[in-house]
Motif scaffolding. Structure first.
Motif, short mmCIF file in Angstrom:
data_model
loop_
_atom_site.label_atom_id
_atom_site.label_comp_id
_atom_site.label_asym_id
_atom_site.label_seq_id
_atom_site.Cartn_x
_atom_site.Cartn_y
_atom_site.Cartn_z
N MET A 1 -34.27 39.50 -13.58
CA MET A 1 -34.34 38.55 -12.48
C MET A 1 -33.38 37.40 -12.78
N TYR A 2 -32.72 36.92 -11.72
CA TYR A 2 -31.73 35.86 -11.90
C TYR A 2 -32.40 34.55 -12.32
N GLN A 3 -31.77 33.86 -13.27
CA GLN A 3 -32.25 32.57 -13.74
C GLN A 3 -31.22 31.50 -13.40
N PHE A 4 -31.61 30.54 -12.60
CA PHE A 4 -30.73 29.42 -12.29
C PHE A 4 -30.63 28.48 -13.48
N PRO A 5 -29.44 27.91 -13.72
CA PRO A 5 -29.39 26.82 -14.70
C PRO A 5 -30.31 25.70 -14.22
N ASP A 6 -30.93 24.99 -15.14
CA ASP A 6 -31.93 23.98 -14.80
C ASP A 6 -31.44 22.96 -13.77
N GLU A 7 -30.22 22.45 -13.96
CA GLU A 7 -29.73 21.42 -13.05
C GLU A 7 -29.50 21.96 -11.64
N ILE A 8 -29.10 23.21 -11.53
CA ILE A 8 -28.90 23.81 -10.20
C ILE A 8 -30.25 24.09 -9.54
N ARG A 9 -31.19 24.62 -10.31
CA ARG A 9 -32.55 24.85 -9.79
C ARG A 9 -33.13 23.54 -9.26
N LYS A 10 -33.03 22.48 -10.03
CA LYS A 10 -33.57 21.18 -9.62
C LYS A 10 -32.90 20.69 -8.34
N ALA A 11 -31.59 20.90 -8.24
CA ALA A 11 -30.86 20.46 -7.04
C ALA A 11 -31.35 21.22 -5.81
N TYR A 12 -31.48 22.55 -5.91
CA TYR A 12 -31.97 23.34 -4.77
C TYR A 12 -33.42 22.97 -4.43
N GLU A 13 -34.26 22.82 -5.45
CA GLU A 13 -35.66 22.53 -5.20
C GLU A 13 -35.87 21.15 -4.59
N SER A 14 -34.97 20.24 -4.81
CA SER A 14 -35.13 18.88 -4.27
C SER A 14 -34.53 18.72 -2.88
N MET A 15 -33.86 19.73 -2.36
CA MET A 15 -33.25 19.64 -1.03
C MET A 15 -34.30 19.42 0.06
N THR A 16 -33.95 18.60 1.06
CA THR A 16 -34.86 18.39 2.18
C THR A 16 -34.70 19.45 3.25
N VAL A 17 -33.68 20.26 3.16
CA VAL A 17 -33.50 21.39 4.08
C VAL A 17 -34.47 22.49 3.65
N PRO A 18 -35.25 23.06 4.59
CA PRO A 18 -36.15 24.15 4.22
C PRO A 18 -35.34 25.38 3.77
#
Length: 118
Positions: A1-18
């Protein structure tokens, strides 16, 4: 399963776009992450939203739209069509019309992931 680098995961998870990011593996659709915007849309936290998507997302979709969602999702997963869909989703105060658009993104290691915005 693909693993995002931590900083990219955090950036995507914090987006206000659904946003939901999926991986299609062994004929299974696996949700990898959801954005804050998706959590606000569904009223769920990140953990509960991922659990719902992985087990019972069709519970939120209007019964008359479920077949359409299944067909478009299968066609998209197999690269037979785009993901561009209007669906009714249950919310706290009734059904809301949601426009879902998806696209494929090839990650640096060659893994293809589906990015769906709502």
């Amino acid at each position: 399963m693909y693993q995002f680098p931590d900083e990219i995961r955090k950036a995507y998870e914090s987006m206000t776009v659904p946003l939901v990011v999926y991986q299609f593996e062994n004929e299974k659709v696996i949700p990898l992450l959801v954005s804050e915007g998706f959590c606000l849309l569904t009223g769920l936290n990140h953990e509960k939203a991922l659990e719902m998507i992985g087990t019972s997302q069709y519970n939120l979709i209007h019964p008359d739209d479920a077949g359409k969602v299944a067909k478009v999702s299968d066609d998209f997963a197999h690269h037979r069509s785009d993901y561009d869909l209007l669906i009714r989703c249950r919310h706290q105060n009734g059904y809301h019309l949601i426009h879902a658009i998806g696209y494929w993104q090839t990650m640096p290691n060659g893994t293809e992931l589906a990015f769906l915005t709502y």
